[in-house]
Write a protein that holds these residues in place. Structure first.
Motif, short mmCIF file in Angstrom:
data_model
loop_
_atom_site.label_atom_id
_atom_site.label_comp_id
_atom_site.label_asym_id
_atom_site.label_seq_id
_atom_site.Cartn_x
_atom_site.Cartn_y
_atom_site.Cartn_z
N TYR A 564 0.86 -1.19 0.00
CA TYR A 564 0.00 0.00 0.00
C TYR A 564 0.89 1.24 0.00
O TYR A 564 1.92 1.27 0.67
CB TYR A 564 -0.88 0.02 1.25
CG TYR A 564 -1.66 -1.25 1.46
CD1 TYR A 564 -2.90 -1.44 0.86
CD2 TYR A 564 -1.15 -2.28 2.26
CE1 TYR A 564 -3.61 -2.62 1.05
CE2 TYR A 564 -1.85 -3.46 2.46
CZ TYR A 564 -3.08 -3.63 1.85
OH TYR A 564 -3.77 -4.80 2.02
N GLY A 565 0.50 2.24 -0.76
CA GLY A 565 1.27 3.47 -0.78
C GLY A 565 0.96 4.32 0.46
O GLY A 565 -0.07 4.15 1.11
N PRO A 566 1.86 5.26 0.79
CA PRO A 566 1.66 6.08 1.99
C PRO A 566 0.78 7.30 1.74
O PRO A 566 0.61 7.75 0.61
CB PRO A 566 3.09 6.51 2.32
CG PRO A 566 3.76 6.63 0.97
CD PRO A 566 3.16 5.50 0.14
N ILE A 567 0.23 7.82 2.82
CA ILE A 567 -0.36 9.16 2.81
C ILE A 567 0.81 10.14 2.91
O ILE A 567 1.75 9.93 3.68
CB ILE A 567 -1.30 9.36 4.02
CG1 ILE A 567 -2.36 8.26 4.05
CG2 ILE A 567 -1.94 10.75 3.98
CD1 ILE A 567 -3.26 8.22 2.85
N PRO A 568 0.83 11.23 2.12
CA PRO A 568 1.94 12.18 2.22
C PRO A 568 2.16 12.64 3.66
O PRO A 568 1.19 12.99 4.36
CB PRO A 568 1.51 13.34 1.32
CG PRO A 568 0.57 12.72 0.34
CD PRO A 568 -0.15 11.65 1.09
N GLN A 569 3.40 12.63 4.10
CA GLN A 569 3.71 12.93 5.49
C GLN A 569 3.24 14.33 5.88
O GLN A 569 2.76 14.54 7.00
CB GLN A 569 5.22 12.79 5.74
CG GLN A 569 5.64 12.98 7.18
CD GLN A 569 5.05 11.92 8.10
OE1 GLN A 569 4.68 10.83 7.64
NE2 GLN A 569 4.92 12.24 9.37
N ARG A 570 3.35 15.28 4.97
CA ARG A 570 2.94 16.66 5.32
C ARG A 570 1.44 16.72 5.60
O ARG A 570 0.98 17.54 6.41
CB ARG A 570 3.30 17.63 4.20
CG ARG A 570 2.54 17.42 2.93
CD ARG A 570 2.86 18.46 1.85
NE ARG A 570 2.03 18.24 0.68
CZ ARG A 570 2.25 17.33 -0.25
NH1 ARG A 570 3.31 16.54 -0.14
NH2 ARG A 570 1.44 17.18 -1.28
N GLY A 576 -3.58 15.65 10.52
CA GLY A 576 -3.77 14.56 11.47
C GLY A 576 -4.37 13.31 10.88
O GLY A 576 -4.96 12.49 11.59
N PHE A 577 -4.22 13.11 9.55
CA PHE A 577 -4.75 11.89 8.93
C PHE A 577 -4.04 10.66 9.49
O PHE A 577 -2.83 10.70 9.77
CB PHE A 577 -4.56 11.92 7.41
CG PHE A 577 -5.36 12.98 6.71
CD1 PHE A 577 -6.71 13.13 6.97
CD2 PHE A 577 -4.76 13.82 5.79
CE1 PHE A 577 -7.45 14.11 6.32
CE2 PHE A 577 -5.48 14.79 5.13
CZ PHE A 577 -6.84 14.94 5.40
N GLU A 578 -4.79 9.57 9.60
CA GLU A 578 -4.17 8.30 9.97
C GLU A 578 -3.28 7.83 8.83
O GLU A 578 -3.71 7.77 7.68
CB GLU A 578 -5.23 7.25 10.25
CG GLU A 578 -5.98 7.43 11.55
CD GLU A 578 -6.89 6.25 11.85
OE1 GLU A 578 -6.44 5.30 12.54
OE2 GLU A 578 -8.03 6.27 11.38
#
Length: 583
Positions: A564-570, A576-578
């Motif tokens: 699974y790809g990541p949610i952008p860290q920024r 505050g996204f999981e």
């Protein structure tokens, strides 16, 4: 007294000049654009929708194959090479579609907010209403499309459940709206499907000039219909494109990465979605016999809808407009042909091509000759890949390590790292010699029917096994047609030997690997299948008559979470996204 008056007048003059200068610096309304212009200028309003079209991820081939076991790049700064070799993170992600897809969705939402108020055709209210219908349909279709890509690239497990991304179905104006939590996986799928379903209530199945208006457009004059949905709109999103994207979404949702319990109903849903599209072109009989040649001169010329019969290729469901250049050839021709040899197919991919009789190279019935590894192979090998001794533009390409030429293994910076060069998607009638360069016509594909056939086969096999179907044809029938088209000797004894779902699954995945190579599928196919991501990329070293095989590049992925790809860290920090597990 006179001095005081002088000072007073001087101050007044300075104030006047200052105010005048401020006015001079203020732009007049007709010197800059505001959103209010959309209510007077249809072209400006449509620009909101066109901007979304420019952000479709498949507008260009990503060539992210170099981050898989199918290829490497000789450009050591290639973004995909970097993530394949250990740099992939939530802060460095060339597969990030979060920004462009959400930006496109916001443009669409803004457009939907004004579309009813734009004077699309002030001289003819009937045409104006039909334009509103068309643009609304395209808007919902595109929004569903962008949600699909967001889910593919950024959906994943977090907090004990599968999640999608935030659902933005309105134009956002506050930080609180942007910070809406990620939707659960099924809710996100439902949201995308709702957009697709809404689009289908507005759009015809196909665009193009007609003699009789299609169902759903009763009471509309033919000339009015053709002005809005006629030939000029052929590459905009139609109902058929919507159905294809909806089927893609169903396949993603049925795949192991998002269907861990292997719910057969999900596979049936996907198979039926693809079957409906394929039955509309005659089922297996509708497979274009030249579909795997779609990038060659004859097919590109035939696809030109500005000439001849104005019909596209039978293979093509949706593509970009035709353009003229030589950029792809300049990037990928071998250096002896003045190219940069960027994409180097791997030995892994070469080994995936079976023998001409259809048997894998590791099956004794294939009669693979280790001393002549390219003889009697599947004809697609020579169609898609340049290997040692291949002919390209009338020149024999020598990729051996003992070669004195620039095309040999690691001979120079632009030489192959694997012993192979890319051939698929390139036109041999292009010249990139700086002394006499020439361009030729190309196009990029959004959706080919071969993809849909293979996707049906995958879903049908999982739902009903190799031979079961309610579509009038089975997974086996599709694979048989594709392999026969490719030039596999008939009868196809290897295919006939496949008796169970597991064996057919392996064969379908391999056929998908071959037929769709270098079109942007392999990276995410491996992930939705939950396959091993760490298979190293291998190459061949040819010295005289000796062939030896070696690891060119490791694949430094973690199978525990990198499916699974990541949610952008920024975005995680800001809103505050999981984050998906592991990132």
């Amino acid at each position: 007294m006179e001095r005081k008056l002088y000072i007073f007048l001087s101050r007044v003059m300075i104030a006047v000049l200052f105010l005048q200068s401020c006015n001079l610096l203020e732009p007049e309304n007709d010197n800059h654009n505001t959103l209010n212009r959309v209510y007077d200028d249809p072209a400006f309003a449509e620009g909101l929708l066109i901007t979304a079209y420019t952000l479709i991820p498949t507008n260009e081939y990503p060539f992210d194959d170099v981050a898989t076991d199918d290829a490497v790049s000789n450009d050591r700064f290639n973004d995909y090479l970097r993530i394949a070799t250990g740099e992939w993170s939530a802060s460095y992600n060339p597969q990030n579609l979060w920004d462009d897809c959400n930006r496109a969705i916001l443009y669409i939402n803004q457009f939907l907010g004004v579309v009813d108020s734009v004077p699309w055709k002030w001289t003819n209210p009937d045409i104006a209403e039909l334009y509103i219908r068309k643009f609304k349909g395209e808007s919902y279709a595109l929004r569903g499309l962008f949600k699909y890509f967001l889910l593919r690239n950024h959906g994943g497990p977090a907090g004990g459940q599968l999640l999608g991304t935030p659902v933005y179905d309105e134009f956002l104006t506050s930080e609180e709206q942007f910070a809406a939590p990620r939707a659960d996986f099924q809710s996100f799928v439902n949201s995308a499907n709702a957009d697709f379903d809404k689009a289908l209530t507005f759009l015809p199945t196909d665009y193009g000039k007609v003699g009789v208006v299609p169902a759903g457009f009763d009471g509309i004059a033919v000339e009015v219909y053709n002005e809005v949905f006629g030939d000029f709109a052929l590459q905009r999103m139609s109902g058929r494109h919507v159905l294809a994207m909806q089927a893609r979404l169903a396949l993603l949702a049925a795949s192991p990465a998002f269907n861990p319990d292997n719910d057969v109903a999900a596979w049936e849903n996907a198979a039926n979605a693809f079957a409906d599209l394929l039955n509309d072109i005659g089922g297996v009989d509708g497979l274009d016999q030249n579909g795997h040649h779609f990038f060659l001169k004859a097919q590109v010329d035939d696809a030109d809808i500005t000439t001849g019969n104005r019909l596209d290729l039978q293979e093509i469901l949706w593509r970009r407009p035709i353009y003229n250049n030589n950029a792809r050839e300049a990037d990928n021709f071998p250096p002896s042909l003045y190219g940069r040899g960027r994409i180097n197919p791997t030995q892994n991919l070469v080994d995936a091509f079976p023998m001409a009789n259809g048997f894998p190279i590791d099956d004794p019935k294939g009669a693979y000759d280790e001393e002549n590894p390219y003889e009697n192979r599947d004809p697609r090998l020579s169609l898609y890949i340049v290997y040692n001794g291949s002919q390209l533009k009338g020149k024999t390409i020598n990729t051996s390590a003992s070669s004195d030429g620039e095309d040999g293994l690691d001979q120079q910076q632009t030489s192959t790292r694997t012993g192979y060069y890319l051939k698929k998607l390139l036109r041999e009638d292009v010249n990139v010699d700086p002394a006499s360069p020439s361009n030729q016509k190309h196009f990029n594909t959004h959706i080919r029917y071969t993809e849909l056939f293979l996707s049906f086969a995958e879903a049908a096999n999982e739902a009903w096994g190799p031979d079961g179907s309610i579509a009038g044809f089975s997974a086996r029938d599709v694979v048989a047609a594709i392999r026969e088209r490719a030039g596999i000797e008939q009868p196809d004894a290897y295919l006939a030997s496949i008796a169970d779902k597991d064996g057919m699954r392996a064969l379908i995945r391999n056929e998908r690997r071959l037929e769709l190579c270098f079109e942007g599928f392999r990276f995410w196919d491996l992930r939705r299948w939950m396959a091993d991501l760490t298979e190293p990329a291998r190459g061949v070293r040819i010295e005289g008559d000796s062939y030896s095989y070696f690891t060119v590049e490791a694949r430094s992925y973690d199978n525990d979470y990198m499916h699974y790809g990541p949610i952008p860290q920024r975005e995680v920090v800001k809103f505050g996204f999981e984050q998906n597990n592991g990132w």
